[in-house]
Write a protein that holds these residues in place. Structure first.
Motif, mmCIF file in Angstrom:
data_model
loop_
_atom_site.group_PDB
_atom_site.id
_atom_site.type_symbol
_atom_site.label_atom_id
_atom_site.label_comp_id
_atom_site.label_asym_id
_atom_site.label_seq_id
_atom_site.Cartn_x
_atom_site.Cartn_y
_atom_site.Cartn_z
ATOM 1 N N ASN A 189 -23.947 56.531 -79.391
ATOM 2 C CA ASN A 189 -23.050 55.965 -78.296
ATOM 3 C C ASN A 189 -21.724 56.699 -78.294
ATOM 4 O O ASN A 189 -21.022 56.651 -78.925
ATOM 5 C CB ASN A 189 -22.665 54.410 -78.440
ATOM 6 C CG ASN A 189 -22.227 53.956 -77.150
ATOM 7 O OD1 ASN A 189 -21.339 54.457 -76.233
ATOM 8 N ND2 ASN A 189 -22.593 52.615 -76.912
ATOM 9 N N TYR A 190 -21.926 57.514 -76.926
ATOM 10 C CA TYR A 190 -20.790 58.570 -76.826
ATOM 11 C C TYR A 190 -19.190 57.989 -76.581
ATOM 12 O O TYR A 190 -18.370 58.551 -76.534
ATOM 13 C CB TYR A 190 -21.194 59.538 -75.857
ATOM 14 C CG TYR A 190 -21.195 58.977 -74.341
ATOM 15 C CD1 TYR A 190 -20.138 58.541 -73.530
ATOM 16 C CD2 TYR A 190 -22.605 58.899 -73.826
ATOM 17 C CE1 TYR A 190 -20.211 58.152 -72.255
ATOM 18 C CE2 TYR A 190 -22.792 58.347 -72.560
ATOM 19 C CZ TYR A 190 -21.554 58.169 -71.864
ATOM 20 O OH TYR A 190 -21.574 57.770 -70.329
ATOM 21 N N ARG A 191 -19.293 56.662 -76.299
ATOM 22 C CA ARG A 191 -17.967 55.903 -76.071
ATOM 23 C C ARG A 191 -17.455 55.208 -77.225
ATOM 24 O O ARG A 191 -16.381 54.484 -77.397
ATOM 25 C CB ARG A 191 -18.489 54.698 -75.294
ATOM 26 C CG ARG A 191 -18.878 54.913 -73.821
ATOM 27 C CD ARG A 191 -19.174 53.860 -72.830
ATOM 28 N NE ARG A 191 -19.887 53.815 -71.659
ATOM 29 C CZ ARG A 191 -19.472 54.599 -70.726
ATOM 30 N NH1 ARG A 191 -18.378 54.803 -70.672
ATOM 31 N NH2 ARG A 191 -20.238 54.735 -69.722
ATOM 32 N N GLU A 192 -18.415 55.330 -78.279
ATOM 33 C CA GLU A 192 -18.103 54.656 -79.776
ATOM 34 C C GLU A 192 -17.940 55.831 -80.948
ATOM 35 O O GLU A 192 -17.200 55.589 -81.985
ATOM 36 C CB GLU A 192 -18.814 53.698 -80.060
ATOM 37 C CG GLU A 192 -18.794 52.505 -79.320
ATOM 38 C CD GLU A 192 -19.962 51.565 -79.563
ATOM 39 O OE1 GLU A 192 -20.979 51.587 -80.541
ATOM 40 O OE2 GLU A 192 -20.058 50.459 -78.749
ATOM 41 N N ALA A 193 -18.755 56.999 -80.789
ATOM 42 C CA ALA A 193 -18.564 57.978 -81.702
ATOM 43 C C ALA A 193 -18.421 59.291 -81.192
ATOM 44 O O ALA A 193 -18.856 59.438 -80.065
ATOM 45 C CB ALA A 193 -19.908 57.790 -82.596
ATOM 46 N N ASP A 194 -18.117 60.354 -81.784
ATOM 47 C CA ASP A 194 -18.074 61.623 -81.617
ATOM 48 C C ASP A 194 -19.355 62.586 -81.972
ATOM 49 O O ASP A 194 -19.399 62.557 -83.034
ATOM 50 C CB ASP A 194 -16.991 62.389 -82.332
ATOM 51 C CG ASP A 194 -16.490 63.760 -81.780
ATOM 52 O OD1 ASP A 194 -17.641 64.498 -81.465
ATOM 53 O OD2 ASP A 194 -15.456 64.303 -82.193
ATOM 54 N N VAL A 198 -20.866 63.480 -85.674
ATOM 55 C CA VAL A 198 -22.496 63.046 -86.280
ATOM 56 C C VAL A 198 -23.166 64.177 -86.567
ATOM 57 O O VAL A 198 -23.787 64.302 -87.900
ATOM 58 C CB VAL A 198 -22.888 62.315 -85.159
ATOM 59 C CG1 VAL A 198 -24.335 61.669 -85.594
ATOM 60 C CG2 VAL A 198 -21.905 60.849 -84.958
ATOM 61 N N LEU A 199 -23.296 65.259 -85.737
ATOM 62 C CA LEU A 199 -24.426 66.346 -85.959
ATOM 63 C C LEU A 199 -23.633 67.383 -87.025
ATOM 64 O O LEU A 199 -24.443 67.836 -87.989
ATOM 65 C CB LEU A 199 -24.565 67.154 -84.748
ATOM 66 C CG LEU A 199 -25.555 66.598 -83.835
ATOM 67 C CD1 LEU A 199 -26.881 66.761 -84.531
ATOM 68 C CD2 LEU A 199 -25.601 65.194 -83.474
ATOM 69 N N ARG A 200 -22.434 67.438 -87.308
ATOM 70 C CA ARG A 200 -21.832 68.086 -88.391
ATOM 71 C C ARG A 200 -22.284 67.620 -89.630
ATOM 72 O O ARG A 200 -22.366 68.539 -90.489
ATOM 73 C CB ARG A 200 -20.228 68.444 -88.245
ATOM 74 C CG ARG A 200 -19.863 69.358 -86.944
ATOM 75 C CD ARG A 200 -20.384 70.614 -86.831
ATOM 76 N NE ARG A 200 -20.040 71.489 -88.185
ATOM 77 C CZ ARG A 200 -20.756 72.804 -88.468
ATOM 78 N NH1 ARG A 200 -21.605 73.057 -87.762
ATOM 79 N NH2 ARG A 200 -20.082 73.331 -89.506
ATOM 80 N N ALA A 201 -22.033 66.109 -89.688
ATOM 81 C CA ALA A 201 -22.185 65.800 -90.661
ATOM 82 C C ALA A 201 -23.909 65.824 -91.329
ATOM 83 O O ALA A 201 -24.263 65.558 -92.552
ATOM 84 C CB ALA A 201 -22.270 64.107 -90.805
ATOM 85 N N GLU A 202 -24.618 66.121 -90.380
ATOM 86 C CA GLU A 202 -26.240 66.502 -90.635
ATOM 87 C C GLU A 202 -26.523 67.701 -90.778
ATOM 88 O O GLU A 202 -27.681 68.142 -90.994
ATOM 89 C CB GLU A 202 -26.894 65.852 -89.536
ATOM 90 C CG GLU A 202 -26.704 64.216 -89.274
ATOM 91 C CD GLU A 202 -27.483 63.330 -90.323
ATOM 92 O OE1 GLU A 202 -28.327 64.079 -91.012
ATOM 93 O OE2 GLU A 202 -27.329 62.380 -90.520
#
Length: 322
Positions: A189-194, A198-202
């Motif tokens: 949800n782009y209104r709640e998370a960057d 998220v992708l960098r952490a993966e």
């Protein structure tokens, strides 16, 4: 025939029901008696005066449709009058009849209705050509699609999953995120998370398909893994951004993109050939299902456009011609 004309550049209200002569198929073309026509963002851009029809194409909106072949132009083989088909159109889909190159026409996949088939051409041509042919997505890669609940997004999620990729999708509400999750994506949800964090952490995205642009461009670069690819298919926010191109060099990133309508008939015919060989079997095996939001009668095309531009829809919007 009944059709929808763009009476002047503007909002949905400029779409008006009109009457025109039935077009005649030229060499290499077929005439389709249309049952359903897909509604797409380029239609709204054309209506607003920002996306002109290419030379020789109908000035009527509508880039995809399903129906039955009504006539064959000179030199057409492999098709018969009465065959049920869906097709990528150069224009003219908001009408009871439209012509298109026979090479851009596909059979209705087994088990798919004419209504659902009208949702396939524009999205499948766009997704396959940009995610696979241009973006080179392969099994095991991490794939991020923006606008995951759109017609393009729902198609991209399913094709990527069928190819064995791990998929993330951005969306702007809990309902839309749930729709993405149901198709096999990890929703953000782009209104709640960057999404970049998220992708960098993966480990970063190997491929990003973006239709937003603007402020997303720099964040996309951050979200990419080294050697990652970013493919643009639209700029709903803006085609402009200030970015640090040193990152492209240092991390060996690839930035590309395409639009479908201006491509040559030969290029579109090759996409159609690959869809028939690679994607139609996915559909018939149940790996790719049409996500449909709503159906409007032809005369309510303006309401269909208003629905699309509200961004409240999930999946595809279609017009019914009968």
């Amino acid at each position: 025939m009944r059709c929808i004309e763009i009476t002047a550049p503007g909002g949905p209200e400029v779409l008006k029901l009109a009457s025109r002569a039935v077009p005649v198929p030229g060499p290499g073309e077929i005439l389709i008696e249309i049952a359903y026509a897909g509604v797409n963002r380029p239609d709204a851009l054309q209506r607003a005066g920002a996306y002109k029809a290419p030379p020789g194409a109908s000035d009527l909106p509508g880039l995809e449709a399903s129906g039955r072949i009504a006539a064959l132009g000179p030199g057409v083989s492999g098709w018969s009058v009465g065959d049920p088909v869906c097709a990528l159109l150069p224009g003219g889909g908001y009408a009871e009849y439209a012509t298109c190159p026979a090479a851009h026409t596909l059979p209705i996949p087994i088990g798919i209705s004419l209504r659902d088939a009208a949702c396939l051409p524009e999205t499948c041509f766009t997704v396959w050509s940009n995610v696979v042919m241009r973006g080179g997505l392969s099994a095991g890669e991490r794939f991020l699609i923006h606008g995951g609940s759109s017609g393009i997004g729902t198609t991209a999620i399913q094709i990527a999953r069928a190819l064995g990729a791990r998929v993330w999708a951005t969306a702007g509400s809990a309902e839309k995120c749930s729709a993405c999750e149901a198709l096999g994506a990890t929703a953000i949800n782009y209104r709640e998370a960057d999404f970049a964090e998220v992708l960098r952490a993966e480990g970063g995205a190997n491929l990003i398909l973006d239709m937003v642009g603007g402020s997303y461009i720099a964040r996309n670069l951050k979200a990419l893994a080294d050697e990652g690819r970013m493919v643009f298919i639209a700029f709903l926010e803006s085609p402009k951004a200030e970015i640090n191109f040193a990152q492209v060099m240092l991390r060996r990133l690839t930035i590309t993109g395409s639009t479908l309508r201006p491509q040559s008939d030969t290029a579109k015919a090759e996409i159609a050939r690959q869809l028939r060989a690679q994607v139609w079997p996915m559909i018939e095996a149940g790996k790719l299902k049409v996500v449909q939001d709503s159906v409007f009668p032809l005369e309510e095309a303006a309401s269909a456009h208003a629905r699309m531009e509200s961004s409240a829809h999930i999946g595809k919007i279609v017009l019914r011609l009968f």
